[in-house]
Design an enzyme around this catalytic site. Structure first.
Site, short mmCIF file in Angstrom:
data_model
loop_
_atom_site.label_atom_id
_atom_site.label_comp_id
_atom_site.label_asym_id
_atom_site.label_seq_id
_atom_site.Cartn_x
_atom_site.Cartn_y
_atom_site.Cartn_z
N ASP A 180 -46.82 9.79 -17.12
CA ASP A 180 -46.89 9.11 -15.83
C ASP A 180 -45.90 9.70 -14.83
O ASP A 180 -44.90 10.32 -15.21
CB ASP A 180 -46.54 7.62 -15.99
CG ASP A 180 -47.64 6.82 -16.69
OD1 ASP A 180 -48.56 7.44 -17.23
OD2 ASP A 180 -47.55 5.59 -16.67
N HIS A 182 -52.51 6.95 -10.58
CA HIS A 182 -51.30 6.13 -10.77
C HIS A 182 -50.77 5.69 -9.40
O HIS A 182 -49.57 5.54 -9.23
CB HIS A 182 -50.26 6.93 -11.55
CG HIS A 182 -49.16 6.12 -12.17
ND1 HIS A 182 -49.39 4.96 -12.89
CD2 HIS A 182 -47.81 6.29 -12.18
CE1 HIS A 182 -48.22 4.47 -13.32
NE2 HIS A 182 -47.25 5.25 -12.89
N HIS A 203 -43.11 10.15 -19.57
CA HIS A 203 -43.05 10.54 -18.16
C HIS A 203 -42.70 12.03 -18.08
O HIS A 203 -41.74 12.45 -18.73
CB HIS A 203 -42.00 9.71 -17.43
CG HIS A 203 -42.35 8.25 -17.36
ND1 HIS A 203 -42.16 7.41 -18.42
CD2 HIS A 203 -42.89 7.51 -16.35
CE1 HIS A 203 -42.57 6.19 -18.08
NE2 HIS A 203 -43.02 6.22 -16.84
ZN LIG Z 1 -45.24 4.97 -13.17
#
Ligand SMILES: [Zn+2]
Length: 257
Positions: A74, A124, A219
């Site tokens: 992400d 996202h 991430h």
């Molecule tokens: Zn995020």
């Protein structure tokens, strides 16, 4: 599974009854307790996407026929995405990147490389607002659509997969996802790599919880995540896991069009 649509009327009735009782008796304990429980349940339902309290998200594959996991990244693309892509290429692994629109605008070349190397792209939001949990339905829709527009310029398609910032679900997010016909994607194994600063601890946390069929939340925004991914990929290879995209894991369409 308890759902918002089921529990909200219960809380409303209890709340009104408690309020009437409080006004009549002058005793507010029952009313305060009812409001407190309602708020706690709503907050819990908002921040644990797996509960499906407001809307249903897919977050793992149950009983997969072979050893398989899906790595998801992400908040990129960022300068760290390059090293993640190098690692994925070395291990012939595929992953899913839930990208932020404004990050794509900042790192278009890296975004193109993600696509060229056959990884999957999910939405996202455009800005990943810290106020995301407080946006109304129209604002959530705009955040998703604006990100779709940026992604489509590179990909030539609109992504079907959406992961809300912070994994927040609430009535606005549920409605927006329904209107835009997105598939909500959560996770079953959270690395906490934006919170834990020790790279070995991030790796150990994911490894100790790992089950076949997991969707792992990472991430592509820090060196410690790159380190944890390098160790995870080496383990996955040694243990015979296939690393596939979320759409492959769950047999979902990747694009809307
Ligand atoms: Zn995020």
């Amino acid at each position: 599974m308890l759902k918002h649509k089921l529990l909200f009327p219960v809380f409303a009735v209890l709340g009104i009854a408690a309020l009437l009782y409080a006004l009549r008796s002058g005793t507010w304990g029952f009313f305060i307790a009812t409001i407190g429980v309602a708020l706690a349940v709503t907050a819990w339902g908002s921040f644990d996407i797996r509960l499906g309290y407001f809307t249903t998200a897919k977050f793992r594959k149950n009983n997969p026929p072979q050893k398989v996991i899906a790595l998801t990244f992400d908040d990129g693309p960022s300068s760290h995405t390059v090293e993640i892509l190098d690692l994925l290429a070395r291990y012939q692994a595929k992953a899913t990147f839930f990208c932020i629109g404004k990050q794509i605008e900042q790192y278009p070349t890296i975004f193109k490389r993600i696509i060229e190397e056959g990884h999957s792209i999910g939405n996202h939001t455009r800005t990943h607002s810290h106020r995301f949990g407080f946006l109304n339905t129209a604002q959530v829709i705009a955040e998703i659509e604006n990100c779709d527009t940026i992604i489509a310029q590179f990909l030539g398609h609109t992504p079907a997969l959406f992961r809300p910032p912070f994994g927040v679900t609430n009535p606005s997010v549920a409605k927006a996802v329904e209107v835009l016909n997105k598939q909500l994607i959560g996770w079953s194994n959270r690395s906490l790599d934006t919170v834990i600063t020790n790279a070995d601890k991030i790796y150990e946390r994911v490894k100790s919880r790992l089950r076949s069929g997991d969707i792992i939340l990472l991430h592509d925004t820090s060196q410690r995540s790159v380190y944890a991914v390098s160790k995870l990929l080496a383990d996955m290879k040694a243990e015979g896991y296939a690393c596939v995209s979320v759409d492959d894991l769950l047999n979902l369409p990747l694009y809307e069009d």
